[in-house]
Every structure is written in C-alpha cells, then in structure tokens.
Design a protein around this motif. Sequence first.
Motif, PDB file in Angstrom:
ATOM      1  N   GLN A  81       0.851  -1.182   0.000  1.00  0.00           N
ATOM      2  CA  GLN A  81       0.000   0.000   0.000  1.00  0.00           C
ATOM      3  C   GLN A  81       0.887   1.232   0.000  1.00  0.00           C
ATOM      4  OE1 GLN A  81      -2.453  -0.444   3.530  1.00  0.00           O
ATOM      5  NE2 GLN A  81      -4.180  -0.962   2.242  1.00  0.00           N
ATOM      6  N   PRO A  82       0.474   2.305  -0.665  1.00  0.00           N
ATOM      7  CA  PRO A  82       1.264   3.537  -0.593  1.00  0.00           C
ATOM      8  C   PRO A  82       1.232   4.062   0.840  1.00  0.00           C
ATOM      9  CG  PRO A  82      -0.837   3.946  -1.684  1.00  0.00           C
ATOM     10  CD  PRO A  82      -0.734   2.463  -1.457  1.00  0.00           C
ATOM     11  N   PRO A  83       2.291   4.772   1.256  1.00  0.00           N
ATOM     12  CA  PRO A  83       2.276   5.313   2.616  1.00  0.00           C
ATOM     13  C   PRO A  83       1.118   6.298   2.791  1.00  0.00           C
ATOM     14  CG  PRO A  83       4.144   6.161   1.351  1.00  0.00           C
ATOM     15  CD  PRO A  83       3.475   5.132   0.515  1.00  0.00           C
ATOM     16  N   ALA A  84       0.556   6.276   3.986  1.00  0.00           N
ATOM     17  CA  ALA A  84      -0.572   7.164   4.270  1.00  0.00           C
ATOM     18  C   ALA A  84      -0.090   8.613   4.319  1.00  0.00           C
ATOM     19  CB  ALA A  84      -1.212   6.789   5.608  1.00  0.00           C
ATOM     20  N   ALA A  85      -0.952   9.510   3.870  1.00  0.00           N
ATOM     21  CA  ALA A  85      -0.662  10.941   3.962  1.00  0.00           C
ATOM     22  C   ALA A  85      -1.055  11.419   5.353  1.00  0.00           C
ATOM     23  CB  ALA A  85      -1.440  11.693   2.886  1.00  0.00           C
ATOM     24  N   LEU A  86      -0.055  11.872   6.120  1.00  0.00           N
ATOM     25  CA  LEU A  86      -0.302  12.354   7.484  1.00  0.00           C
ATOM     26  C   LEU A  86      -0.237  13.868   7.514  1.00  0.00           C
ATOM     27  CD1 LEU A  86       1.960   9.992   9.623  1.00  0.00           C
ATOM     28  CD2 LEU A  86      -0.475   9.777   9.140  1.00  0.00           C
ATOM     29  N   THR A  87      -1.225  14.472   8.156  1.00  0.00           N
ATOM     30  CA  THR A  87      -1.187  15.915   8.388  1.00  0.00           C
ATOM     31  C   THR A  87      -1.627  16.181   9.814  1.00  0.00           C
ATOM     32  OG1 THR A  87      -3.413  16.157   7.482  1.00  0.00           O
ATOM     33  CG2 THR A  87      -1.601  16.624   5.992  1.00  0.00           C
ATOM     34  N   VAL A  88      -1.055  17.215  10.398  1.00  0.00           N
ATOM     35  CA  VAL A  88      -1.454  17.669  11.728  1.00  0.00           C
ATOM     36  C   VAL A  88      -1.963  19.101  11.570  1.00  0.00           C
ATOM     37  CG1 VAL A  88      -0.667  18.243  14.059  1.00  0.00           C
ATOM     38  CG2 VAL A  88       0.160  16.172  12.939  1.00  0.00           C
ATOM     39  N   GLU A  89      -3.157  19.337  12.097  1.00  0.00           N
ATOM     40  CA  GLU A  89      -3.773  20.662  12.010  1.00  0.00           C
ATOM     41  C   GLU A  89      -4.056  21.190  13.405  1.00  0.00           C
ATOM     42  OE1 GLU A  89      -7.399  19.997   9.862  1.00  0.00           O
ATOM     43  OE2 GLU A  89      -6.382  19.809   7.930  1.00  0.00           O
ATOM     44  N   ARG A  90      -3.744  22.472  13.624  1.00  0.00           N
ATOM     45  CA  ARG A  90      -4.139  23.123  14.879  1.00  0.00           C
ATOM     46  C   ARG A  90      -5.552  23.655  14.695  1.00  0.00           C
ATOM     47  NH1 ARG A  90      -0.747  27.511  15.395  1.00  0.00           N
ATOM     48  NH2 ARG A  90      -2.395  28.963  14.850  1.00  0.00           N
ATOM     49  N   ARG A  91      -6.447  23.235  15.586  1.00  0.00           N
ATOM     50  CA  ARG A  91      -7.845  23.673  15.537  1.00  0.00           C
ATOM     51  C   ARG A  91      -8.111  24.538  16.761  1.00  0.00           C
ATOM     52  NH1 ARG A  91     -11.577  20.770  12.474  1.00  0.00           N
ATOM     53  NH2 ARG A  91     -12.830  22.542  13.144  1.00  0.00           N
ATOM     54  N   ASP A  92      -7.806  25.817  16.648  1.00  0.00           N
ATOM     55  CA  ASP A  92      -7.991  26.722  17.784  1.00  0.00           C
ATOM     56  C   ASP A  92      -9.443  26.766  18.252  1.00  0.00           C
ATOM     57  OD1 ASP A  92      -5.277  27.431  17.964  1.00  0.00           O
ATOM     58  OD2 ASP A  92      -5.525  29.050  16.506  1.00  0.00           O
ATOM     59  N   ASP A  93     -10.375  26.617  17.301  1.00  0.00           N
ATOM     60  CA  ASP A  93     -11.801  26.652  17.657  1.00  0.00           C
ATOM     61  C   ASP A  93     -12.193  25.476  18.552  1.00  0.00           C
ATOM     62  OD1 ASP A  93     -11.270  24.999  15.350  1.00  0.00           O
ATOM     63  OD2 ASP A  93     -13.417  24.946  14.907  1.00  0.00           O
ATOM     64  N   ARG A  94     -11.421  24.408  18.502  1.00  0.00           N
ATOM     65  CA  ARG A  94     -11.701  23.225  19.322  1.00  0.00           C
ATOM     66  C   ARG A  94     -10.636  22.984  20.393  1.00  0.00           C
ATOM     67  NH1 ARG A  94     -13.911  18.725  15.002  1.00  0.00           N
ATOM     68  NH2 ARG A  94     -15.736  19.893  14.335  1.00  0.00           N
ATOM     69  N   HIS A  95      -9.665  23.894  20.506  1.00  0.00           N
ATOM     70  CA  HIS A  95      -8.588  23.784  21.507  1.00  0.00           C
ATOM     71  C   HIS A  95      -7.839  22.466  21.375  1.00  0.00           C
ATOM     72  CE1 HIS A  95     -10.255  27.306  23.552  1.00  0.00           C
ATOM     73  NE2 HIS A  95     -11.427  26.732  23.446  1.00  0.00           N
ATOM     74  N   ARG A  96      -7.437  22.135  20.150  1.00  0.00           N
ATOM     75  CA  ARG A  96      -6.716  20.882  19.981  1.00  0.00           C
ATOM     76  C   ARG A  96      -5.965  20.859  18.650  1.00  0.00           C
ATOM     77  NH1 ARG A  96     -12.107  17.171  19.500  1.00  0.00           N
ATOM     78  NH2 ARG A  96     -12.531  17.444  17.276  1.00  0.00           N
ATOM     79  N   TYR A  97      -5.037  19.937  18.596  1.00  0.00           N
ATOM     80  CA  TYR A  97      -4.370  19.571  17.347  1.00  0.00           C
ATOM     81  C   TYR A  97      -4.980  18.237  16.937  1.00  0.00           C
ATOM     82  CZ  TYR A  97      -0.744  23.020  18.420  1.00  0.00           C
ATOM     83  OH  TYR A  97      -0.069  24.174  18.707  1.00  0.00           O
ATOM     84  N   GLU A  98      -5.218  18.068  15.640  1.00  0.00           N
ATOM     85  CA  GLU A  98      -5.763  16.817  15.128  1.00  0.00           C
ATOM     86  C   GLU A  98      -4.781  16.226  14.130  1.00  0.00           C
ATOM     87  OE1 GLU A  98      -9.540  17.803  13.389  1.00  0.00           O
ATOM     88  OE2 GLU A  98     -10.488  18.115  15.343  1.00  0.00           O
ATOM     89  N   ILE A  99      -4.614  14.906  14.181  1.00  0.00           N
ATOM     90  CA  ILE A  99      -3.806  14.224  13.168  1.00  0.00           C
ATOM     91  C   ILE A  99      -4.759  13.526  12.210  1.00  0.00           C
ATOM     92  CG2 ILE A  99      -3.422  12.122  14.563  1.00  0.00           C
ATOM     93  CD1 ILE A  99      -0.551  12.090  13.210  1.00  0.00           C
ATOM     94  N   LEU A 100      -4.504  13.729  10.915  1.00  0.00           N
ATOM     95  CA  LEU A 100      -5.336  13.157   9.868  1.00  0.00           C
ATOM     96  C   LEU A 100      -4.503  12.153   9.078  1.00  0.00           C
ATOM     97  CD1 LEU A 100      -6.830  16.530   8.578  1.00  0.00           C
ATOM     98  CD2 LEU A 100      -7.850  14.981  10.235  1.00  0.00           C
ATOM     99  N   VAL A 101      -5.098  11.001   8.794  1.00  0.00           N
ATOM    100  CA  VAL A 101      -4.477   9.977   7.953  1.00  0.00           C
ATOM    101  C   VAL A 101      -5.318   9.885   6.691  1.00  0.00           C
ATOM    102  CG1 VAL A 101      -3.854   7.542   7.761  1.00  0.00           C
ATOM    103  CG2 VAL A 101      -3.582   8.726   9.957  1.00  0.00           C
ATOM    104  N   ASP A 102      -4.705  10.225   5.579  1.00  0.00           N
ATOM    105  CA  ASP A 102      -5.440  10.265   4.300  1.00  0.00           C
ATOM    106  C   ASP A 102      -6.736  11.065   4.440  1.00  0.00           C
ATOM    107  OD1 ASP A 102      -3.479   8.797   2.950  1.00  0.00           O
ATOM    108  OD2 ASP A 102      -4.393   6.890   3.517  1.00  0.00           O
ATOM    109  N   GLY A 103      -6.684  12.172   5.172  1.00  0.00           N
ATOM    110  CA  GLY A 103      -7.829  13.061   5.322  1.00  0.00           C
ATOM    111  C   GLY A 103      -8.812  12.667   6.407  1.00  0.00           C
ATOM    112  N   GLU A 104      -8.623  11.513   7.032  1.00  0.00           N
ATOM    113  CA  GLU A 104      -9.533  11.049   8.080  1.00  0.00           C
ATOM    114  C   GLU A 104      -8.932  11.326   9.461  1.00  0.00           C
ATOM    115  OE1 GLU A 104     -11.836   6.968   9.529  1.00  0.00           O
ATOM    116  OE2 GLU A 104     -10.670   6.950   7.681  1.00  0.00           O
ATOM    117  N   ARG A 105      -9.728  11.926  10.349  1.00  0.00           N
ATOM    118  CA  ARG A 105      -9.234  12.256  11.682  1.00  0.00           C
ATOM    119  C   ARG A 105      -8.892  10.973  12.435  1.00  0.00           C
ATOM    120  NH1 ARG A 105     -12.181  14.641  16.568  1.00  0.00           N
ATOM    121  NH2 ARG A 105     -13.929  13.790  15.425  1.00  0.00           N
ATOM    122  N   ALA A 106      -7.630  10.879  12.888  1.00  0.00           N
ATOM    123  CA  ALA A 106      -7.138   9.673  13.541  1.00  0.00           C
ATOM    124  C   ALA A 106      -6.890   9.870  15.029  1.00  0.00           C
ATOM    125  CB  ALA A 106      -5.852   9.206  12.861  1.00  0.00           C
ATOM    126  N   GLY A 107      -6.830  11.111  15.469  1.00  0.00           N
ATOM    127  CA  GLY A 107      -6.570  11.370  16.880  1.00  0.00           C
ATOM    128  C   GLY A 107      -6.415  12.848  17.141  1.00  0.00           C
TER     129      GLY A 107
END
Length: 112
Positions: free
Chosen positions: A3-29
């Motif tokens: 499988q191709p490696p998953a695309a990981l992104t981390v976004e700061r969501r100030d409106d929710r007071h958190r950072y979210e990690i996304l795997v292929d666009g899906e929130r993972a944590g």
Amino acid sequence: MNQPPAALTVERRDDRHRYEILVDGERAGLTAFRDRGEQRVFYHTKIFDAFTGRGLAGQLVQQALTDVRAQGKRIVPVCPYVAKYLQKHDEFSDITDPVTPDVQRWLEGELA
C-alpha cells in the motif's frame, strides 16, 4: 501488494482547543490544550482505535510542540502522554514549564 504510505497531516484547531492528526484526510486522533497566557497546557491525547499502533501519537505531539515553539509559547504537560514524550525528547526542555497545583486548579476551572 504494497500500500502507498498514508498521507499524514497535523492541524491546529484553535476553535476546538486541539491539534488533530489526519491519515489520508480522516481524523485519527487529537491532543487537547487550553492556553493560559503564554502557556499552552496539554491535558489529553487520544488516537482512535482504528489507528493505534502506527506511532501516530508521537508524530502528533512532536508537530504540536514544534508549533508551540513557533508561536513563542511554553508547554505545560498535564497530559501523561505529552509528559512522557518530553522525558524522551529534551529538545523541548527550554520551553517546558512544570505542572503546578495552580495550573491544575486553573485547568479544572477551564474544563468545568
């Protein structure tokens, strides 16, 4: 079949007071925080069951702490995972403040 490696992104969501990690666009944590002046107080980190065992929590926290540094803020690791991460990664020790009873009382009030 590889499988191709998953695309990981981390976004700061100030409106929710958190950072979210996304795997292929899906929130993972997430890692949740509250800001107290120049301090960013981290109090909870969670990787959802479908995404555990991939090292995502470490990547999430590393990127979140790097962002805290870039913003000129300080880290207060109330979250046990963030505290454990900081013990192993001393590159953030210069911007880490201790968890004090005052901070804990303040956080309880924020989350109430």
